[in-house]
Scaffold this motif. Structure first.
Motif, PDB file in Angstrom:
ATOM      1  N   UNK A 197       1.152  -0.921   0.127  1.00  0.00           N
ATOM      2  CA  UNK A 197       0.030  -0.134  -0.133  1.00  0.00           C
ATOM      3  C   UNK A 197       0.599   1.564   0.080  1.00  0.00           C
ATOM      4  N   UNK A 198       0.064   2.508  -0.341  1.00  0.00           N
ATOM      5  CA  UNK A 198       0.721   3.711   0.108  1.00  0.00           C
ATOM      6  C   UNK A 198       2.315   3.801  -0.654  1.00  0.00           C
ATOM      7  N   UNK A 199       2.600   3.209  -2.343  1.00  0.00           N
ATOM      8  CA  UNK A 199       3.745   2.581  -2.855  1.00  0.00           C
ATOM      9  C   UNK A 199       3.877   4.691  -3.342  1.00  0.00           C
ATOM     10  N   UNK A 200       5.308   5.026  -2.677  1.00  0.00           N
ATOM     11  CA  UNK A 200       5.511   6.300  -2.860  1.00  0.00           C
ATOM     12  C   UNK A 200       6.992   6.295  -4.314  1.00  0.00           C
ATOM     13  N   UNK A 201       7.695   7.054  -4.862  1.00  0.00           N
ATOM     14  CA  UNK A 201       9.380   7.173  -5.814  1.00  0.00           C
ATOM     15  C   UNK A 201       9.087   7.555  -4.883  1.00  0.00           C
ATOM     16  N   UNK A 202      10.541   7.915  -4.482  1.00  0.00           N
ATOM     17  CA  UNK A 202      11.113   9.626  -4.370  1.00  0.00           C
ATOM     18  C   UNK A 202      12.357  10.409  -4.453  1.00  0.00           C
ATOM     19  N   UNK A 203      12.726   8.905  -5.423  1.00  0.00           N
ATOM     20  CA  UNK A 203      14.294   9.441  -6.068  1.00  0.00           C
ATOM     21  C   UNK A 203      14.378   8.425  -6.921  1.00  0.00           C
ATOM     22  N   UNK A 204      15.432   8.829  -7.889  1.00  0.00           N
ATOM     23  CA  UNK A 204      15.716   7.686  -8.940  1.00  0.00           C
ATOM     24  C   UNK A 204      16.797   6.667  -8.259  1.00  0.00           C
ATOM     25  N   UNK A 205      16.633   5.248  -9.128  1.00  0.00           N
ATOM     26  CA  UNK A 205      18.003   4.297  -8.213  1.00  0.00           C
ATOM     27  C   UNK A 205      18.500   4.228  -9.624  1.00  0.00           C
ATOM     28  N   UNK A 206      19.754   4.384 -10.052  1.00  0.00           N
ATOM     29  CA  UNK A 206      20.916   4.770 -10.338  1.00  0.00           C
ATOM     30  C   UNK A 206      21.611   3.593 -10.643  1.00  0.00           C
ATOM     31  N   UNK A 207      22.174   3.299 -11.838  1.00  0.00           N
ATOM     32  CA  UNK A 207      23.043   1.508 -12.428  1.00  0.00           C
ATOM     33  C   UNK A 207      24.115   2.139 -11.454  1.00  0.00           C
ATOM     34  N   UNK A 208      24.175   1.339  -9.938  1.00  0.00           N
ATOM     35  CA  UNK A 208      25.482   0.997  -9.430  1.00  0.00           C
ATOM     36  C   UNK A 208      25.546   1.789  -7.797  1.00  0.00           C
ATOM     37  N   UNK A 209      23.882   2.236  -7.953  1.00  0.00           N
ATOM     38  CA  UNK A 209      23.623   2.308  -6.729  1.00  0.00           C
ATOM     39  C   UNK A 209      23.064   1.079  -5.631  1.00  0.00           C
ATOM     40  N   UNK A 210      23.508   0.939  -4.793  1.00  0.00           N
ATOM     41  CA  UNK A 210      23.248  -0.319  -3.738  1.00  0.00           C
ATOM     42  C   UNK A 210      21.867   0.608  -2.431  1.00  0.00           C
TER      43      UNK A 210
END
Length: 141
Positions: free
Chosen positions: A82-95
């Motif tokens: 529930x209540x899924x929100x994307x707040x920032x990008x996940x970039x290649x190389x992010x852990x």
């Protein structure tokens, strides 16, 4: 083994980390059929709002669910989000890792209940990438 009855409101769990690779993005695009240019076209993505390719939101959710320490829980089934929100990008190389807090418990019957975890998916800089309520059905003792 941790059962529904063992969880306490406010209890926190921090998962291990996992790095997001270019292969993850390509394989997820192939599996899901989502070949949007923001994920798969370097030149297009350079001109976009993030300046580079980013991971699919559903890829981030899938990886985060795999990071949950479910093997130590008496899991009956995944119950939902529930209540899924994307707040920032996940970039290649992010852990990424997940910080979970028990937000709610709901008894279903004498044999099972649902635990709702308020989950923050974070990168290596502790920035929130996504937030959601992850619900897991668990056996009772």
């Amino acid at each position: 083994m941790k059962y529904f009855d063992d969880f306490k409101i406010g209890e926190k769990i921090v998962t291990k980390g996992r790095s997001i690779t270019e292969a993850d993005i390509v394989l997820f695009a192939a599996f899901s059929g989502d070949w949007h240019q923001l994920h798969t076209d370097i030149e297009f993505a350079k001109k976009g709002p993030f300046g580079e390719r980013i991971a699919h939101g559903f890829l981030v959710l899938a990886v985060s669910s795999g990071l949950m320490p479910l093997e130590g829980m008496a899991v009956l089934a995944f119950y939902g989000m529930d209540k899924v929100r994307f707040l920032g990008p996940t970039k290649i190389g992010d852990t990424i890792h997940v910080e979970m807090e028990v937000a709610e418990k709901q008894e279903k019957d004498e044999k099972s209940g649902v635990v709702s975890f308020m989950s923050h998916i974070k990168n290596q800089r502790e920035e929130d990438l996504a937030i959601l309520a992850m619900k897991v059905a668990l056996h009772r003792k």
